[in-house]
Design a protein around this motif. Sequence first.
Motif, PDB file in Angstrom:
ATOM      1  N   LEU A  12      -3.605   3.099   2.335  1.00 55.13           N
ATOM      2  CA  LEU A  12      -2.376   3.210   1.554  1.00 55.13           C
ATOM      3  C   LEU A  12      -2.672   3.285   0.061  1.00 55.13           C
ATOM      4  O   LEU A  12      -2.103   4.111  -0.667  1.00 55.13           O
ATOM      5  CB  LEU A  12      -1.461   2.024   1.861  1.00 55.13           C
ATOM      6  CG  LEU A  12      -0.106   1.983   1.150  1.00 55.13           C
ATOM      7  CD1 LEU A  12       0.773   3.143   1.622  1.00 55.13           C
ATOM      8  CD2 LEU A  12       0.596   0.656   1.390  1.00 55.13           C
ATOM      9  N   LEU A  13      -3.593   2.432  -0.414  1.00 55.51           N
ATOM     10  CA  LEU A  13      -3.912   2.395  -1.835  1.00 55.51           C
ATOM     11  C   LEU A  13      -4.758   3.586  -2.274  1.00 55.51           C
ATOM     12  O   LEU A  13      -4.861   3.857  -3.469  1.00 55.51           O
ATOM     13  CB  LEU A  13      -4.642   1.087  -2.179  1.00 55.51           C
ATOM     14  CG  LEU A  13      -3.900  -0.214  -1.855  1.00 55.51           C
ATOM     15  CD1 LEU A  13      -4.673  -1.403  -2.385  1.00 55.51           C
ATOM     16  CD2 LEU A  13      -2.496  -0.208  -2.419  1.00 55.51           C
ATOM     17  N   LEU A  71      -8.336  -5.066  -3.858  1.00 62.23           N
ATOM     18  CA  LEU A  71      -7.411  -5.417  -2.788  1.00 62.23           C
ATOM     19  C   LEU A  71      -7.861  -6.757  -2.218  1.00 62.23           C
ATOM     20  O   LEU A  71      -9.040  -6.938  -1.900  1.00 62.23           O
ATOM     21  CB  LEU A  71      -7.435  -4.348  -1.687  1.00 62.23           C
ATOM     22  CG  LEU A  71      -6.796  -4.717  -0.339  1.00 62.23           C
ATOM     23  CD1 LEU A  71      -5.286  -4.879  -0.489  1.00 62.23           C
ATOM     24  CD2 LEU A  71      -7.129  -3.662   0.714  1.00 62.23           C
ATOM     25  N   MET A 109       6.032  -2.780  -3.431  1.00 60.89           N
ATOM     26  CA  MET A 109       5.208  -3.991  -3.339  1.00 60.89           C
ATOM     27  C   MET A 109       5.043  -4.648  -4.701  1.00 60.89           C
ATOM     28  O   MET A 109       4.895  -5.875  -4.781  1.00 60.89           O
ATOM     29  CB  MET A 109       3.850  -3.638  -2.732  1.00 60.89           C
ATOM     30  CG  MET A 109       3.912  -3.177  -1.285  1.00 60.89           C
ATOM     31  SD  MET A 109       2.297  -2.754  -0.587  1.00 60.89           S
ATOM     32  CE  MET A 109       1.514  -4.357  -0.571  1.00 60.89           C
ATOM     33  N   TYR A 117      -4.489  -1.083   4.529  1.00 57.00           N
ATOM     34  CA  TYR A 117      -4.042  -1.158   3.139  1.00 57.00           C
ATOM     35  C   TYR A 117      -4.933  -0.322   2.227  1.00 57.00           C
ATOM     36  O   TYR A 117      -4.457   0.249   1.242  1.00 57.00           O
ATOM     37  CB  TYR A 117      -4.022  -2.612   2.670  1.00 57.00           C
ATOM     38  CG  TYR A 117      -2.694  -3.290   2.898  1.00 57.00           C
ATOM     39  CD1 TYR A 117      -1.618  -3.073   2.048  1.00 57.00           C
ATOM     40  CD2 TYR A 117      -2.508  -4.146   3.985  1.00 57.00           C
ATOM     41  CE1 TYR A 117      -0.394  -3.680   2.259  1.00 57.00           C
ATOM     42  CE2 TYR A 117      -1.285  -4.771   4.204  1.00 57.00           C
ATOM     43  CZ  TYR A 117      -0.229  -4.529   3.339  1.00 57.00           C
ATOM     44  OH  TYR A 117       0.980  -5.128   3.548  1.00 57.00           O
ATOM     45  N   PHE A 161       3.679  -0.530   6.012  1.00 56.17           N
ATOM     46  CA  PHE A 161       3.268   0.644   6.781  1.00 56.17           C
ATOM     47  C   PHE A 161       4.461   1.282   7.496  1.00 56.17           C
ATOM     48  O   PHE A 161       4.542   2.503   7.626  1.00 56.17           O
ATOM     49  CB  PHE A 161       2.188   0.261   7.793  1.00 56.17           C
ATOM     50  CG  PHE A 161       1.034  -0.462   7.176  1.00 56.17           C
ATOM     51  CD1 PHE A 161       0.293   0.106   6.154  1.00 56.17           C
ATOM     52  CD2 PHE A 161       0.689  -1.741   7.596  1.00 56.17           C
ATOM     53  CE1 PHE A 161      -0.772  -0.564   5.566  1.00 56.17           C
ATOM     54  CE2 PHE A 161      -0.365  -2.423   7.023  1.00 56.17           C
ATOM     55  CZ  PHE A 161      -1.090  -1.837   6.004  1.00 56.17           C
ATOM     56  N   MET A 166       3.855   1.426  -3.004  1.00 57.80           N
ATOM     57  CA  MET A 166       3.154   0.543  -3.940  1.00 57.80           C
ATOM     58  C   MET A 166       4.108   0.006  -4.997  1.00 57.80           C
ATOM     59  O   MET A 166       3.994  -1.158  -5.411  1.00 57.80           O
ATOM     60  CB  MET A 166       2.007   1.305  -4.593  1.00 57.80           C
ATOM     61  CG  MET A 166       0.844   1.591  -3.640  1.00 57.80           C
ATOM     62  SD  MET A 166      -0.310   2.846  -4.253  1.00 57.80           S
ATOM     63  CE  MET A 166      -0.902   2.054  -5.753  1.00 57.80           C
ATOM     64  N   LYS A 196       2.424  -8.276  -0.682  1.00 56.08           N
ATOM     65  CA  LYS A 196       3.412  -8.545   0.362  1.00 56.08           C
ATOM     66  C   LYS A 196       3.044  -9.847   1.052  1.00 56.08           C
ATOM     67  O   LYS A 196       1.889 -10.072   1.412  1.00 56.08           O
ATOM     68  CB  LYS A 196       3.446  -7.417   1.395  1.00 56.08           C
ATOM     69  CG  LYS A 196       4.532  -7.593   2.435  1.00 56.08           C
ATOM     70  CD  LYS A 196       5.912  -7.437   1.804  1.00 56.08           C
ATOM     71  CE  LYS A 196       7.025  -7.831   2.782  1.00 56.08           C
ATOM     72  NZ  LYS A 196       7.139  -9.304   2.915  1.00 56.08           N
ATOM     73  N   VAL A 233      -1.126 -10.129   1.188  1.00 55.68           N
ATOM     74  CA  VAL A 233      -1.975  -8.992   0.852  1.00 55.68           C
ATOM     75  C   VAL A 233      -1.506  -8.474  -0.498  1.00 55.68           C
ATOM     76  O   VAL A 233      -0.325  -8.154  -0.666  1.00 55.68           O
ATOM     77  CB  VAL A 233      -1.897  -7.876   1.909  1.00 55.68           C
ATOM     78  CG1 VAL A 233      -2.851  -6.741   1.537  1.00 55.68           C
ATOM     79  CG2 VAL A 233      -2.227  -8.415   3.288  1.00 55.68           C
ATOM     80  N   LEU A 251      -6.903  -9.736   0.679  1.00 53.89           N
ATOM     81  CA  LEU A 251      -6.141 -10.162   1.854  1.00 53.89           C
ATOM     82  C   LEU A 251      -6.461 -11.619   2.136  1.00 53.89           C
ATOM     83  O   LEU A 251      -7.630 -11.999   2.211  1.00 53.89           O
ATOM     84  CB  LEU A 251      -6.497  -9.289   3.058  1.00 53.89           C
ATOM     85  CG  LEU A 251      -5.793  -9.593   4.381  1.00 53.89           C
ATOM     86  CD1 LEU A 251      -5.540  -8.313   5.163  1.00 53.89           C
ATOM     87  CD2 LEU A 251      -6.609 -10.556   5.255  1.00 53.89           C
ATOM     88  N   THR A 287       3.454  -8.792   6.503  1.00 51.23           N
ATOM     89  CA  THR A 287       2.492  -7.952   5.794  1.00 51.23           C
ATOM     90  C   THR A 287       2.334  -6.592   6.462  1.00 51.23           C
ATOM     91  O   THR A 287       1.727  -5.680   5.895  1.00 51.23           O
ATOM     92  CB  THR A 287       1.117  -8.646   5.746  1.00 51.23           C
ATOM     93  OG1 THR A 287       0.713  -9.006   7.075  1.00 51.23           O
ATOM     94  CG2 THR A 287       1.180  -9.895   4.880  1.00 51.23           C
ATOM     95  N   MET A 293      -6.171  -4.865   8.992  1.00 49.26           N
ATOM     96  CA  MET A 293      -5.158  -4.860   7.940  1.00 49.26           C
ATOM     97  C   MET A 293      -5.757  -4.405   6.613  1.00 49.26           C
ATOM     98  O   MET A 293      -5.147  -3.620   5.873  1.00 49.26           O
ATOM     99  CB  MET A 293      -4.558  -6.259   7.794  1.00 49.26           C
ATOM    100  CG  MET A 293      -3.674  -6.685   8.942  1.00 49.26           C
ATOM    101  SD  MET A 293      -2.136  -5.720   9.036  1.00 49.26           S
ATOM    102  CE  MET A 293      -1.240  -6.407   7.660  1.00 49.26           C
TER     103      MET A 293
END
Length: 711
Positions: A459-460, A555, A497, A456, A335, A494, A521, A544, A557, A331, A452
């Motif tokens: 990133l999102l 999101l 993923m 994320y 990154f 994204m 992921k 995730v 996890l 996961t 984590m």
Amino acid sequence: MFKFNSRKGNRHTDAPRAEKVSRPAKRARVNASEGKVRFAWTEKFDWGRIRIKMVVVVFCLLWAGLWGRAWYLQMVEGPRLAERARRQHTASELVTGRRGMIFDRNGQVLARSIEARSVYARPQEIEDFKAMANTLGPILGIEPQKLYDDLSQTKRRFVWIKRKVDDFTAEAVHKTNIAGIGLSKEYDRVYPFKHMAGQVLGFVGMDDKGLEGIERSMEARLGCTPTRQIVQRDAMGRRFYLHEEGQSEPRGQDLTLTIDVQMQFIVEEAVARAVKEYDARWGGAIVVDVPSGEIMAWAQYPFFNPNTYKDASPLVYRNRMAADALEPGSTFKPFVMAAALQEKKINAGTAIDCEGGRWETKNFTIRDTSRQGVLPANKVLRYSSNIGMAKIGLMIGVPTFHKYLKELGFGQRTSVPVADSRGILRIPRDWSEVDIMSTSFGQSISVTGLQMAQAYLTLLNNGQYKALTLTREENNVDEVHPRVFSQATAREVMRMMRDVVEESDGTGKRARIEGIEVAGKTGTAQKADHRAGTYGSKRLASFVGFFPADKPKYLILVMVDEPTRNQYGGVVAAPVFKEIASRTLTFSGIMTNTKVASVEETPAATPTSGRRRGLKLASLDVPYAADSKKDVAPSQDDSMRLPGHLAKAGSRVPDVMGKSVRNAVELFARAGVVPELKGSGSRVVKQTPAPGSVWPEEDNKVEYILWLSER
């Protein structure tokens, strides 16, 4: 004839003589009628008036004495006596009051304080210790002998006997009316939803101080600020406050969390089921609202009930998602991919040699779960190739790699108000070539589940850092955070993923949800054996994911630690994500806003196009509307073989065996039939009525069922 001399002669004579009266001091008369003897001089006084005057004089003397005594006590002894009284009955104490309440985002009470009574003793005032122990012991559930020994042998002036007893016990103690025994008002913490979010909330100790979780980290707000107040005790030792100067009982501030009780229930149920099914050590999940960064649910199993924290061990009430730093496994790979794309070391089509699943370099062997040769970079993530990611990590280099990990929040605590770990992120000079390769696929680095989720979320958020939040503040001001990745880089990762879940060869296909595109992921991290000094057989399975894939709303996890019946994240954790996401879609109403795919909107499926989402499962009772002008009338046999979005309803029940749920439902919907779905999976393995049979004329008496399975 002789003359008689009266002075010298004989007293006794024959002639009678008159009686002489004595002096006033000796005279007395007898009043025969009254029978009393009176002195003549007493007749001169008015004894009634004399008695009245004497009474008046006595009272005046007493009155003067009392005023004198009062003057003496007030003016001479007054200051000394007042000081003694103040020390005996009145004191200045540091007073703490009721803690603030904790609410969920909808106003549901998660924690509150209620009044309780505690039993105390003043041993110097107890007259009969034996009688006290025999009377009080059975009421409080304390051995009388122990109670006798504790109180009779102590030299302390104040002793707690039992804290925070129930009302029935407090009333029974009050009725005993034992000298030296009293009740004091305190506050007891109550959690109405019991184990719900127990590890996040934490608990408070006997002295009403937070010891774990939010209760501890937000103590400054929840716990009332101690204030010094004048406290007076009555003859029974009970205290009350003097409010002459406008004093009032202190109270802590209330706190509202971003947690949603309903969603929390959904997540806890799914996590508990997975831990039990795979006989895992523990499991946890975090759900984040991506646009706001608010944590909607935070679950951990085994559950912890703060109401009975004394019965739980630290291993149970420890918030592992924040406090346990573990190697994340695969996961972590998105990154690394994002950093390489951002630095333009690769692009989506860059060829990476995955060495057929085994690569030996620098006396270090890296293995993959699948044997892949040369792959484009976007498929390296889809197949979760450790070898491919290790080569990408080497392209980035240590200083740059470390910089991105630091900006994502690894190696430091998050802004979430919980006791979280920093994890382990070594400084660049301590990295070797082996370290950068192993870190690229989630080893040689330790992170928390909370870190984590934070990474994320960045990133999102199109690559711009966004802080996770667990509390709702009215005065929150949106801060300007640095950008870690460009929007183009974030969107590219994204999309990769999304392929992990939506493509048929992706490792996360068990996370698919009919009706909406999902991205995610999988992760299966080896756990180090500290005794052997190497990696052991235990694993951390994780997943995730987020949805919708093109514009993330939630999101999720999921972490399942040390599962025994299966260890892969795609098998253990991905279905947990699917269950949470599916129920969240219904709960949040997202599926009801999804349009049904029409003929002109849905192109023919091709092997490389992936699956096109758009089916509204929540509204299958709405008749399917097709454009007859666009449809080509197939033969009866073709109607049972073509994909659902191209087929028209025939006169017989179509054969949907082996078809996807979407195509099967569309085939039935064209005939105005809504089948019942049973089981979990993406393919139909059994159907009723049998394929090829004539459509029943009385639909209300026939059950249309499709059984699903992963196949």
